[in-house]
Every structure is written in structure tokens, then in C-alpha cells.
Scaffold this motif. Structure first.
Motif, PDB file in Angstrom:
ATOM      1  N   GLU A 170       1.257   4.173  -3.043  1.00  0.00           N
ATOM      2  CA  GLU A 170       1.053   5.601  -2.788  1.00  0.00           C
ATOM      3  C   GLU A 170       2.249   6.406  -3.299  1.00  0.00           C
ATOM      4  N   TRP A 175      -4.257   6.273  -3.683  1.00  0.00           N
ATOM      5  CA  TRP A 175      -4.291   5.271  -4.747  1.00  0.00           C
ATOM      6  C   TRP A 175      -5.540   4.394  -4.740  1.00  0.00           C
ATOM      7  N   GLY A 212      -4.353   0.606   2.721  1.00  0.00           N
ATOM      8  CA  GLY A 212      -4.303   1.877   2.016  1.00  0.00           C
ATOM      9  C   GLY A 212      -5.526   2.731   2.296  1.00  0.00           C
ATOM     10  N   ALA A 251       0.829  -1.206   0.000  1.00  0.00           N
ATOM     11  CA  ALA A 251       0.000   0.000   0.000  1.00  0.00           C
ATOM     12  C   ALA A 251       0.862   1.255   0.000  1.00  0.00           C
ATOM     13  N   ASP A 252       1.902   1.269   0.825  1.00  0.00           N
ATOM     14  CA  ASP A 252       2.794   2.440   0.878  1.00  0.00           C
ATOM     15  C   ASP A 252       3.540   2.627  -0.445  1.00  0.00           C
ATOM     16  N   HIS A 291      -4.866   6.776   1.961  1.00  0.00           N
ATOM     17  CA  HIS A 291      -4.080   6.917   0.743  1.00  0.00           C
ATOM     18  C   HIS A 291      -4.953   7.343  -0.439  1.00  0.00           C
TER      19      HIS A 291
END
Length: 337
Positions: A137, A176, A169, A133-134, A174
Motif C-alpha cells: 500500500e 493495491w 490488504g 500488505a502494508d 487497501h
């Protein structure tokens, strides 16, 4: 240092870059045999399959009789971004199988720019999911052109990773997840893989006797990622404080498909038709049809892919999902719509 030479040239090889299909493109100064020109070449990452890409008869195409040389090649990023997440015990270079790579083919046919995720599949799915997830982003924030479309293609465990990443996320706020349009699962064990369950039962049986208990302890060397597949643990709270080798997984969170995202599932069976003896016994060799299609007796765990967003590949093994033409045509059709 891990560095090794892959190019051997009496003159110079310059400006390497990685292409979407994993090959390396670079400029080569050919200064031998009456040649004095710079052309583009490609090779595999291990240095094999060297090929001239461009420049053999193009050096005299400049205006006013100027010579043209080809330097500093770079693949052009598009606004259509496709992220590919590999499966258990695999890596980002193994999307190419029997000469076919879904990512490279979708770049050619639909204009996607493929990005291949590499992760350690031995770690917990939730640990990798949070990092995925990071990374997504950061990828969108630093993409060189505006992102018009984001799609994810997940093979096997890679699909579970995408579901976990969506959860984390979204929880982190986030951007995305709001950009993700389509998510395709290839042979993803949404409700576990029986081979790991079978291995766990053998471990339990061996542990009953003091004479075979040491063999049972050897079986518990299995990685966190593998045991997560048996329980389909996608979140941290699913496994923290629990014995991951216990026969029963106990309660774990039901993670739904991403809201607002078109999700598609491809399952495979080595049988000639769904439900025949091969399908009932082995499925695609690793994942049974029901698990790959997200079917479950409990309503909140039944992923309920719409009929037009699920498909079964017959006489196809788990790894064949990476190279069979009908599988690719189905993926292409869904992403093109």
C-alpha cells in the motif's frame, strides 16, 4: 554499525544507486594516468565485479566542444511494477542464480520495474503477510510515476505470503489489491511441504521415550514460518492458541486465490515426466506437484488453476525454478499476454 567499504579509488566514487538487478551504479572520477573525467561504473553489493558502464568514449560528445561528465545516476521507474517475494530461508539478493535473475530479465524484456521484498521467513506467514500488505500500500502510494500494472512473483513461501497479504490488504480496504493484475507462483507449497511433516513425525516418535525426549525438544526449535508450511497456516486465527508441533493441524481457514486476479502456477519435478518414481518420491525436492498446483481433495481448498495457467517443469529442482530458461520463458509469456 554494519557499514563496510566496498569501493577503493584514489580519486572519488560518488552518488551510488541500486539497480533493478541488485548491482550498484555510481559515478567515478578518474584522475590518473592522463585521465580527468567522471564515468559510470557498476559493481556487486559486496564490491566485486567492478565494470565500466558508460563514459569511456563519450566525454567529448557535448555541443561546442564541451566535455560531458556523468553524475548522479538513477534507475528510471516505469508504470509496470513487479514485486518479487523470495522463499523460506532466502533473501532478496538470492533471486540471481547461475547468472539469471527473473526480475532483471523481465525489466529488460517487458519493461517492468522489479522491487525485491526482504522479510524474515522464520516468522509466522500471517505476520509477514500483514506487513507485506502494508508495504505494498505504501509502495503504490509513493511510486514516482502512475502505476499502470502491478504483478507479484512469489517463489516457494513467497507465494503463500502473497495470498496472506491479499487477504489482509482486502480486509483493510487497501487500494493495491484492486491494482494487482497478475500473480505467479513458483513452486509454492499451497498445501504444505512433506519434509516438514516428516520432521514433525520424528519429533513425536522421539518424544515417546523419556530417554529421547530431550532430542524431541531440540526439534521444536523450528521456526514458526517452517511449521506454518506444514499446516499451510496463512492467517492469524489458524495458529493462535494452538500447538504448532501437534501432529494434526485441526481446522484452518481456506484462503482462495485472489478474486479478479490472473493467477498462474509453476510446479517442478526432478522426474523426466509427471508421475514417475522421482516425482512420487521427491517432487522438486521440497514441494510435491499436487501442492504446487494447488490440488486438494476438498473442494473449497482446491485452488483450481485453469489448465492454461499451470505448467510443470520437468527434471527441475526447487531452486532451479529461479534460473531455468524454460521456466523464465513461461513466466514472460504469461506476463506479456
Amino acid at each position: 554499525s554494519g557499514l563496510h567499504q566496498v569501493s577503493f579509488n584514489q580519486s572519488h566514487d560518488l552518488d551510488p544507486a541500486v539497480l533493478p538487478d541488485g548491482r550498484v551504479v555510481f559515478s567515478r572520477w578518474d584522475n590518473a594516468g592522463g585521465h580527468d573525467e567522471i564515468s559510470l561504473y557498476t559493481m556487486r553489493p559486496d564490491g566485486s565485479d567492478l565494470q565500466l558502464l558508460y563514459g569511456a568514449r563519450s566525454h567529448d560528445t557535448g555541443t561546442d566542444d564541451e566535455e560531458i561528465h556523468f553524475l548522479d545516476p538513477r534507475p528510471t521507474a516505469s508504470g509496470k511494477l513487479l514485486v518479487l517475494a523470495h522463499g523460506l530461508c532466502m533473501n532478496d539478493l538470492q533471486w540471481k542464480r547461475q547468472g539469471h535473475d527473473h526480475g532483471a530479465a523481465l525489466a529488460r524484456d517487458l519493461g517492468y520495474t522489479p522491487v525485491y521484498l526482504h522479510y524474515n521467513s522464520g516468522r509466522h506467514i500471517s505476520t509477514n503477510g500483514r506487513e507485506f500488505a502494508d508495504l505494498l500500500e505504501a509502495l503504490l502510494a509513493n511510486w514516482p510515476v502512475p502505476v499502470e500494472e502491478l504483478a507479484i512473483l512469489g517463489h516457494s513461501m513467497g507465494g503463500l505470503l502473497a495470498r496472506s497479504a491479499w487477504h489482509y490488504g482486502t480486509a483493510a480496504g487497501h487500494a493495491w489489491p484492486r491494482r494487482l493484475k497478475k500473480l505467479v507462483f513458483l513452486g509454492t507449497p499451497h498445501h504444505g511441504a512433506p519434509m516438514e511433516r516428516g520432521g514433525n513425525l520424528i519429533d513425536i516418535a522421539l518424544g515417546v521415550s523419556p530417554y529421547t525426549a530431550p532430542l524431541s525438544r531440540l526439534g521444536k526449535i523450528r521456526s514458526a514460518g517452517i511449521t506454518d508450511l506444514r499446516h499451510t497456516w496463512l492467517l492469524d486465527e489458524d495458529w493462535r492458541g494452538r500447538d504448532r508441533f501437534a501432529r494434526s493441524s485441526g481446522h484452518h481457514a481456506a484462503v482462495p486465490l485472489p478474486d479478479g486476479v490472473k493467477c498462474f502456477a509453476i510446479a517442478a519435478t526432478t522426474g523426466k515426466q509427471a508421475g514417475d518414481i522421482k516425482d512420487r518420491l521427491v517432487g522438486d525436492g521440497l514441494v510435491p506437484l499436487a501442492s504446487a498446483l494447488g490440488c486438494h481433495a476438498e473442494h473449497d481448498r482446491n485452488l483450481m488453476f485453469p489448465p492454461d495457467r499451470q505448467w510443470i517443469a520437468l527434471e527441475t529442482g526447487h531452486l532451479d525454478l529461479l534460473c531455468r530458461k524454460p521456466v523464465y520463458e513461461r513466466i514472460r509469456g504469461w506476463l506479456a499476454a
